[in-house]
Design a protein around this motif. Structure first.
Motif, short mmCIF file in Angstrom:
data_model
loop_
_atom_site.label_atom_id
_atom_site.label_comp_id
_atom_site.label_asym_id
_atom_site.label_seq_id
_atom_site.Cartn_x
_atom_site.Cartn_y
_atom_site.Cartn_z
N ALA A 1 0.82 -1.22 0.00
CA ALA A 1 0.00 0.00 0.00
C ALA A 1 0.84 1.26 0.00
CB ALA A 1 -0.94 0.00 1.20
N SER A 2 2.09 1.16 0.45
CA SER A 2 2.92 2.37 0.54
C SER A 2 4.25 2.27 -0.20
CB SER A 2 3.20 2.71 2.02
OG SER A 2 3.76 1.60 2.70
N TRP A 3 4.55 1.11 -0.82
CA TRP A 3 5.80 1.01 -1.58
C TRP A 3 5.69 -0.09 -2.62
CZ3 TRP A 3 9.78 -2.20 -3.07
CH2 TRP A 3 10.95 -1.56 -3.53
N LEU A 4 6.15 0.23 -3.83
CA LEU A 4 6.28 -0.74 -4.92
C LEU A 4 7.66 -0.57 -5.54
CD1 LEU A 4 2.80 -0.46 -6.67
CD2 LEU A 4 3.71 -2.50 -5.52
N PRO A 5 8.23 -1.61 -6.12
CA PRO A 5 9.54 -1.47 -6.76
C PRO A 5 9.52 -0.41 -7.85
CG PRO A 5 8.93 -3.78 -6.57
CD PRO A 5 7.72 -2.99 -6.20
N PRO A 6 10.56 0.42 -7.94
CA PRO A 6 10.63 1.40 -9.02
C PRO A 6 10.61 0.75 -10.40
CG PRO A 6 12.29 1.86 -7.34
CD PRO A 6 11.70 0.53 -7.01
N ASN A 7 11.02 -0.50 -10.49
CA ASN A 7 11.03 -1.23 -11.75
C ASN A 7 9.65 -1.82 -12.00
OD1 ASN A 7 11.58 -2.81 -13.99
ND2 ASN A 7 12.67 -4.40 -12.85
N PRO A 8 8.85 -1.24 -12.91
CA PRO A 8 7.49 -1.74 -13.13
C PRO A 8 7.44 -3.20 -13.58
CG PRO A 8 7.80 0.41 -14.18
CD PRO A 8 9.16 -0.06 -13.76
N ALA A 9 8.48 -3.67 -14.25
CA ALA A 9 8.48 -5.03 -14.76
C ALA A 9 8.49 -6.07 -13.66
CB ALA A 9 9.69 -5.24 -15.68
N PHE A 10 8.85 -5.68 -12.44
CA PHE A 10 8.91 -6.64 -11.34
C PHE A 10 7.71 -6.55 -10.41
CE2 PHE A 10 10.64 -8.16 -7.18
CZ PHE A 10 10.94 -9.48 -7.56
N ARG A 11 6.84 -5.61 -10.63
CA ARG A 11 5.76 -5.38 -9.66
C ARG A 11 4.79 -6.55 -9.56
NH1 ARG A 11 4.63 1.10 -10.79
NH2 ARG A 11 6.64 1.79 -9.88
#
Length: 235
Positions: free
Chosen positions: A192-202
């Motif tokens: 909810a408050s953090w996702l990897p900056p690399n969209p391909a790994f989300r």
């Protein structure tokens, strides 16, 4: 005279054989052909993420356990080999187990478990990071808990025994080698408050968290579940 009469008769006969163009046909606009739009093809289903969505629907949703007594020591000694999960009791510490699993171009110090050098393709950022073991360089690559220990503590792990918490902290399913800065940025945060900056790994990031929370019977906050659903909607 006969020649002139014959010529007139010939011209009259040719005019009778050639139909006159109708005004309407000469003024009609040229016809254009229109092809039907190509059908929209949905991306092929991915069983990995279909399974994640199914597991997500089954995970319990509850509020945070607000008692603020989390401490790292409650999950045992860092990188303990005394665990009942994959790589446990193999004579190597968990950090080196994960480095040997995740580094490319790996060099292991002869006669030891130690990853001496290698290359990390950081899944969180997409960056390529050179790893060299040493007091000033080892921290360039760190091992992150996908589901942080603090997040686990406040969503169910408080009630576990010491062995289960130690297993959780060293379970390879919940561990990934990443760049030091990305590990610092994520810290204890959930989806909810953090996702990897690399969209391909989300998509994989969320799916792996769901796998871990399912395996250990942890719950989700309502905001966390919505954030996971939003990510998986595009997977």
């Amino acid at each position: 005279m006969l020649v002139v009469v014959a010529l007139v008769l010939f011209v009259t006969w040719m005019q009778q054989r050639t139909p006159a163009s109708s005004p309407s046909s000469s003024l009609a606009p040229p016809t254009t052909s229109t092809s039907a739009p190509a059908p929209v093809v949905a991306p092929p289903a991915n069983p990995r993420f279909d399974h994640a969505r199914d597991l997500l629907d089954r995970l319990p949703v509850r509020g945070w356990d607000r008692r603020t007594d989390f401490a790292r020591y409650r999950f045992g000694e860092a990188w303990s080999d005394d665990v009942n999960v994959e790589f446990g009791r193999n004579g190597c510490n968990t950090r080196d187990d994960i480095l040997r699993r995740d580094l490319a171009n790996l060099v292991v110090r002869p006669g030891t478990c130690y990853a001496q050098s290698g290359v990390l393709h950081d899944p969180y950022t997409g960056a390529t990071i050179a790893f060299v073991r040493g007091p000033d360089t080892s921290s360039t690559v760190q091992i992150d808990h996908l589901v942080s220990l603090a997040d686990a503590w406040y969503k169910g792990a408080r009630d576990w025994d010491d062995q289960r918490r130690r297993d959780f902290a060293n379970d390879p399913r919940n561990l990934v080698a990443v760049g030091g800065q990305a590990n610092f940025d994520k810290a204890f945060r959930d989806v909810a408050s953090w996702l990897p900056p690399n969209p391909a790994f989300r998509c994989e990031f969320v799916a792996r968290q769901i796998d871990v929370k399912t395996a250990y019977g942890l719950w989700l906050s309502a905001k966390e579940k919505r954030a996971m659903e939003d990510v998986l909607a595009s997977c």
